[in-house]
Design an enzyme around this catalytic site. Structure first.
Site, mmCIF file in Angstrom:
data_model
loop_
_atom_site.group_PDB
_atom_site.id
_atom_site.type_symbol
_atom_site.label_atom_id
_atom_site.label_comp_id
_atom_site.label_asym_id
_atom_site.label_seq_id
_atom_site.Cartn_x
_atom_site.Cartn_y
_atom_site.Cartn_z
ATOM 1 N N ARG A 237 62.573 17.792 34.946
ATOM 2 C CA ARG A 237 62.929 16.322 34.916
ATOM 3 C C ARG A 237 63.665 15.968 36.287
ATOM 4 N NH1 ARG A 237 60.026 15.321 31.290
ATOM 5 N NH2 ARG A 237 60.456 14.277 29.225
ATOM 6 N N GLU A 266 61.604 6.734 38.368
ATOM 7 C CA GLU A 266 60.266 6.931 38.168
ATOM 8 C C GLU A 266 59.803 5.539 37.673
ATOM 9 O OE1 GLU A 266 58.957 9.986 35.755
ATOM 10 O OE2 GLU A 266 59.612 11.527 37.149
ATOM 11 N N HIS A 285 54.145 12.147 38.129
ATOM 12 C CA HIS A 285 54.506 12.695 36.721
ATOM 13 C C HIS A 285 53.324 12.838 35.779
ATOM 14 C CE1 HIS A 285 58.067 12.994 33.556
ATOM 15 N NE2 HIS A 285 57.070 13.853 33.315
#
Length: 324
Positions: A237, A266, A285
């Site tokens: 994370r 993000e 991601h």
């Protein structure tokens, strides 16, 4: 009459049909306050909630008095207010096992692409810079027999250790909340404190969930303890890392390279200094982003919601004591 559920993430047709066989399904684009207001009656009656990448907090739960279970198409659940869900006896289901191997593949890809400068040199070739036999300014560094430090020896950490140990003969150091006997027996992994791991590892791979305890676990102090030749990988994370401290460490040469699949914010801002650094591999991601795995995650989430609303919480439940 079938229970009513809200779907806030598109599903493949066959999975949508599976869900519809058990529930009356209402599809919405997101869980924004505007969407909730526009569909107030639907939210008020819904007993189930399924989707991903949206915050589920106390304010939303106030609008859903009949909610009994929510199912996320992810392993991470830091965007859910678990305390608020638990206080209301609402089950939270997730998909912890489906994506393990795929995320470990992504981690290994980041290890290889950073060490061998794959992205950087590929761009140089496309730019027409390969005009003669390459020299040292194109060289990378070996991966095999280098020391890999894994911070977080869960399912994904174990899968990464397997690849590194058997595929690349890498000595494994790890730091976790407890000793992992299987990792030590199968991969000859050595448990150590975080400082020792940082000081001795050639590659430091961070695979931690985001919690109050792990927020900004990695900052200036931690990067300063790493080898100047070290490569840092984060696929857990983003907020576990103080991104400004990471940028500074890269700029000052305290660490050599970073491979990043996750970020504090993000999508990553287009003006982030990380995007202008040749010694950074940044991907959006993609940890679990294969067609096969994303389908598997969605299927698992559908089955989780069906099970939860039928009172079956033997697996994949974050707060199973709610069902007691």
């Amino acid at each position: 009459m079938k229970p009513s559920v809200i779907l806030y993430k598109a599903l493949p047709d066959d999975l949508l049909q599976r869900l519809q066989a058990h529930f009356t399904v209402h599809q919405v684009a997101n869980l924004s306050p505007q969407t909730v207001v526009q569909n107030a009656a639907i939210f008020a009656e819904a007993e189930g909630l399924l989707g991903s990448n949206e915050n589920v907090d106390a304010a939303l739960l106030e609008k859903m008095p009949k909610l009994r279970a929510t199912s996320t198409i992810s392993v991470g659940y830091d965007n859910f207010d678990v305390d608020a869900l638990t206080a209301r006896k609402i089950l939270l289901m997730h998909t912890p096992t489906v994506l393990t191997e795929t995320v470990a593949d992504t981690l290994m890809a980041l290890v290889l692409s950073t060490a061998r400068r794959v992205v950087e040199v590929a761009e140089r070739v496309k730019a027409g810079e390969w005009t003669a036999s390459i020299g040292p300014d194109w060289y990378g560094t070996d991966v095999h027999h280098k020391t890999l430090g894994i911070v977080g020896m869960g399912r994904i950490g174990m899968a990464l250790a397997q690849r590194a140990h058997f595929g690349f003969n890498m000595p494994i150091l790890y730091n976790a909340r407890r000793h992992h006997k299987e990792a030590e027996e199968r991969f000859n992994a050595r448990y150590c404190d975080l400082d020792t791991l940082l000081q001795e590892s050639d590659f430091v791979c961070l695979i931690l969930p985001l919690t109050d305890e792990t927020h900004h676990l990695f900052g200036a102090e931690q990067f300063a303890k790493m080898k100047s030749s070290a490569i840092f990988i984060n696929a857990g994370r983003g907020p576990v890392v103080d991104e400004n401290a990471l940028i500074a460490a890269l700029q000052k040469g305290e660490i050599h390279v970073a491979g990043l699949d996750v970020f504090e914010q993000e999508p990553l801002s287009v003006d982030s200094p990380l995007l202008s650094m040749a010694n950074v591999v940044a991907v959006p991601h993609i940890g679990s982003a294969t067609h096969e795995t994303r389908y598997g995650m969605a299927a698992c989430a559908v089955d989780n919601l069906i099970d939860a609303l039928q009172g079956k919480v033997e697996k994949n439940c974050v707060n199973p004591h709610v069902a007691d």
